[in-house]
Design a protein around this motif. Structure first.
Motif, PDB file in Angstrom:
ATOM      1  N   LEU A 197       0.856  -1.180   0.000  1.00  0.00           N
ATOM      2  CA  LEU A 197       0.000   0.000   0.000  1.00  0.00           C
ATOM      3  C   LEU A 197       0.892   1.228   0.000  1.00  0.00           C
ATOM      4  O   LEU A 197       1.967   1.217   0.610  1.00  0.00           O
ATOM      5  CB  LEU A 197      -0.908   0.010   1.226  1.00  0.00           C
ATOM      6  N   THR A 271      -1.014  -1.539  -4.583  1.00  0.00           N
ATOM      7  CA  THR A 271      -2.366  -2.095  -4.494  1.00  0.00           C
ATOM      8  C   THR A 271      -3.384  -0.967  -4.428  1.00  0.00           C
ATOM      9  O   THR A 271      -4.465  -1.052  -5.025  1.00  0.00           O
ATOM     10  CB  THR A 271      -2.494  -2.985  -3.249  1.00  0.00           C
ATOM     11  N   ALA A 272      -3.036   0.104  -3.719  1.00  0.00           N
ATOM     12  CA  ALA A 272      -3.895   1.292  -3.641  1.00  0.00           C
ATOM     13  C   ALA A 272      -3.076   2.431  -3.060  1.00  0.00           C
ATOM     14  O   ALA A 272      -2.090   2.217  -2.336  1.00  0.00           O
ATOM     15  CB  ALA A 272      -5.129   1.033  -2.776  1.00  0.00           C
ATOM     16  N   THR A 294      -4.510   3.777 -10.523  1.00  0.00           N
ATOM     17  CA  THR A 294      -4.328   3.202  -9.191  1.00  0.00           C
ATOM     18  C   THR A 294      -5.555   3.495  -8.336  1.00  0.00           C
ATOM     19  O   THR A 294      -6.008   4.639  -8.281  1.00  0.00           O
ATOM     20  CB  THR A 294      -3.077   3.797  -8.513  1.00  0.00           C
ATOM     21  N   PRO A 295      -6.124   2.497  -7.651  1.00  0.00           N
ATOM     22  CA  PRO A 295      -7.277   2.751  -6.771  1.00  0.00           C
ATOM     23  C   PRO A 295      -6.903   3.719  -5.646  1.00  0.00           C
ATOM     24  O   PRO A 295      -5.762   3.712  -5.154  1.00  0.00           O
ATOM     25  CB  PRO A 295      -7.615   1.367  -6.212  1.00  0.00           C
ATOM     26  N   VAL A 296      -7.855   4.539  -5.223  1.00  0.00           N
ATOM     27  CA  VAL A 296      -7.618   5.552  -4.197  1.00  0.00           C
ATOM     28  C   VAL A 296      -8.603   5.364  -3.055  1.00  0.00           C
ATOM     29  O   VAL A 296      -9.821   5.276  -3.271  1.00  0.00           O
ATOM     30  CB  VAL A 296      -7.759   6.980  -4.775  1.00  0.00           C
ATOM     31  N   LEU A 297      -8.068   5.303  -1.829  1.00  0.00           N
ATOM     32  CA  LEU A 297      -8.867   5.336  -0.598  1.00  0.00           C
ATOM     33  C   LEU A 297      -8.502   6.626   0.120  1.00  0.00           C
ATOM     34  O   LEU A 297      -7.326   6.855   0.413  1.00  0.00           O
ATOM     35  CB  LEU A 297      -8.560   4.132   0.303  1.00  0.00           C
ATOM     36  N   ALA A 312     -12.927   7.892  -5.915  1.00  0.00           N
ATOM     37  CA  ALA A 312     -12.205   7.282  -4.795  1.00  0.00           C
ATOM     38  C   ALA A 312     -13.205   6.687  -3.824  1.00  0.00           C
ATOM     39  O   ALA A 312     -14.370   7.112  -3.768  1.00  0.00           O
ATOM     40  CB  ALA A 312     -11.336   8.326  -4.085  1.00  0.00           C
ATOM     41  N   VAL A 330     -10.306  -3.583  -1.089  1.00  0.00           N
ATOM     42  CA  VAL A 330      -9.420  -3.308  -2.211  1.00  0.00           C
ATOM     43  C   VAL A 330      -8.521  -4.500  -2.516  1.00  0.00           C
ATOM     44  O   VAL A 330      -8.008  -4.631  -3.635  1.00  0.00           O
ATOM     45  CB  VAL A 330      -8.588  -2.036  -1.931  1.00  0.00           C
ATOM     46  N   VAL A 337     -12.975  -2.986  -7.671  1.00  0.00           N
ATOM     47  CA  VAL A 337     -11.768  -2.154  -7.813  1.00  0.00           C
ATOM     48  C   VAL A 337     -11.622  -1.679  -9.257  1.00  0.00           C
ATOM     49  O   VAL A 337     -11.271  -0.520  -9.516  1.00  0.00           O
ATOM     50  CB  VAL A 337     -10.521  -2.940  -7.350  1.00  0.00           C
ATOM     51  N   VAL A 341     -11.365   2.190 -10.519  1.00  0.00           N
ATOM     52  CA  VAL A 341     -10.281   2.717 -11.355  1.00  0.00           C
ATOM     53  C   VAL A 341     -10.852   3.445 -12.569  1.00  0.00           C
ATOM     54  O   VAL A 341     -10.383   4.532 -12.945  1.00  0.00           O
ATOM     55  CB  VAL A 341      -9.339   1.573 -11.786  1.00  0.00           C
TER      56      VAL A 341
END
Length: 480
Positions: A197, A271-272, A294-297, A312, A330, A337, A341
């Motif tokens: 991460l 990964t995020a 890239t995935p966003v949290l 996000a 995620v 996911v 994206v």
């Protein structure tokens, strides 16, 4: 219009503020409404590759050089843009007031809300009063999110009616991904594991690293974390103490001084991106991650919902349980996911540096229009509100006063020296044949001995003289 853009930060290593200055300058240099663009830079600044060809660099030593540009009829611009809070010396407060029209760019008011981020309370009191006075003295205020406009009103005593909105965008070089092999090789060189991460930023408390680490500690499996930033916070609840208490010291890797390609490689392999910050004026890293798929949290705090939209997965600020649940999703819900994206890419595409420049030029126009209504309004605004004036008077007793005055005096000396040198060069260029020359020495008699060696010219070093004065005032040495 003739714009004088203050970009004195461009001499520093590239980070958020410098990145904004560089990209906005590039677009202003192309803008059809900007007839002349002059850029204030510190002496010795190397021009970036993106510096506009038709922009004119104005190299300065300090505030006095900028005041000369703002007051002399032949160089006076239509609008002066102060693109950050310089916090240098009280004379910087005159810059927006001396201009025909002025725009002060407000990125956030985080340092105004956190006295603990300053060396002591006196230093914070000076900074807070300085920023409020700058905001009070500008014709218009350029903000990058509606959240910052609220900060201007709530924390800085500014007026909502003087604020203009100009959202930022992603650095063009960060929008193009690296080749997979290149990105993998860069991560291997940095010692990054295959799965991790990613968090970005220094570990100031408001950045929320503590929330991320506590959430990861709740997961059933160990997840490595890479932090693109440095550990600078040594106050109460430091990151080192927290990680040691959680038994995660070896699970978290800190990387400093990364270039754009290294940042891209980290974003592409993560990964995020986890962005748990509870206070942001805009927040570029989330949309930079979106641009690269890239995935966003991210924490739903201040500007973040406004910037991220549905691109996000958001969680309540400081909510460890909610973030832990998103971290599980995620890693174990690939279909959701992939949808996230896709929404992120679409969201990032709504931001543009060209639109940011358009909004900035509109802000310039409003500043010029306001200043053109008469100087009486500007004279009334120049009177500081009682709280700001009181804080400035209090700071006169600050232990930092000597250092600030010495720095300001050095700037003035360098400014005068530079002006004299330029004047002499112009005189020599105008009258090369009339430059006074010393008379030729009389011929020596035949029986005279060898001529005496010429007397050495006295050497003057401003640096050495400043060191002597500083040591003498601060009691660090023996007076000479």
């Amino acid at each position: 219009m003739h714009v004088l853009f203050d970009a004195r930060l461009l001499h520093r290593p590239l980070s958020g503020l410098e990145r904004v200055q560089r990209n906005l300058l590039r677009e202003l240099g192309r803008h059809p409404r900007v007839d002349r663009l002059r850029v204030v830079l510190r002496h010795g600044t190397e021009l970036p590759a993106t510096f506009p060809q038709r922009a004119e660099p104005v190299f300065v030593h300090g505030t006095e050089d900028i005041l000369r540009e703002l007051l002399q009829p032949e160089t006076r611009p239509d609008v002066y843009h102060l693109s950050w809070f310089p916090d240098r010396n009280p004379r910087d407060l005159w810059l927006p007031l001396a201009a025909k029209a002025s725009v002060v760019e407000v990125h956030d008011a985080i340092l105004n809300r956190h006295p603990e981020y300053h060396p002591n309370h006196e230093c914070w009191k000076w900074y807070h009063a300085f920023v409020r006075a700058l905001v009070h003295g500008a014709d218009r205020l350029l903000c990058h999110s509606r959240s910052v406009i609220e900060e201007v009103v709530r924390d800085l005593g500014g007026e909502r009616a003087r604020c203009d909105l100009a959202p930022l965008a992603v650095e063009p070089t960060l929008r193009t991904p690296l080749a997979a092999d290149d990105a993998r090789a860069r991560r291997q060189r940095l010692g990054v594991p295959d799965r991790y991460l990613l968090a970005v930023g220094k570990d100031y408390p408001h950045k929320g690293h503590a929330t991320l680490f506590r959430a990861i500690a709740r997961l059933r499996q160990q997840v490595p974390v890479v932090c693109a930033g440095s550990q600078v916070w040594h106050g109460t609840g430091s990151t080192r103490e927290l990680l040691a208490g959680l038994g995660m010291t070896k699970q978290v890797q800190w990387l400093e001084g990364l270039g754009d390609d290294d940042v891209k490689a980290l974003l592409q392999g993560a990964t995020a991106l986890v962005y748990p910050s509870s206070e942001e004026g805009f927040g570029l890293p989330p949309i930079e991650a979106m641009a690269l798929g890239t995935p966003v949290l991210a924490a739903a705090a201040m500007s973040i919902p406004e910037v991220c939209g549905d691109g996000a997965w958001l969680f309540p600020p400081d909510d460890v349980g909610a973030l832990a649940a998103l971290l599980q999703r995620v890693q174990h819900e690939p279909a959701q996911v992939a949808e996230l994206v896709a929404r992120g890419r679409a969201r990032e595409a709504t931001f543009s540096w060209q639109r940011c420049a358009d909004a900035t030029v509109e802000c310039y126009g409003r500043a010029i229009g306001k200043a053109g209504k008469g100087r009486a309004g500007k004279r009334r605004r120049a009177a500081l509100p009682p709280d700001v004036l009181g804080a400035l008077l209090v700071q006169a007793q600050s232990p930092f006063r000597v250092e600030r005055e010495l720095a300001a005096w050095q700037e003035r000396c360098l400014s005068v020296e530079n002006t004299l040198r330029e004047t002499l060069e112009r005189l020599r260029a105008l009258e090369p044949d009339q430059t006074p020359r010393p008379p030729a020495p009389a011929p020596a008699p035949p029986d005279a001995g060898p001529p005496p060696p010429p007397a050495a010219a006295p050497r003057f070093s401003l640096t050495r003289r400043m060191r002597k004065i500083r040591d003498r005032l601060l009691g660090r040495g023996t007076p000479t």
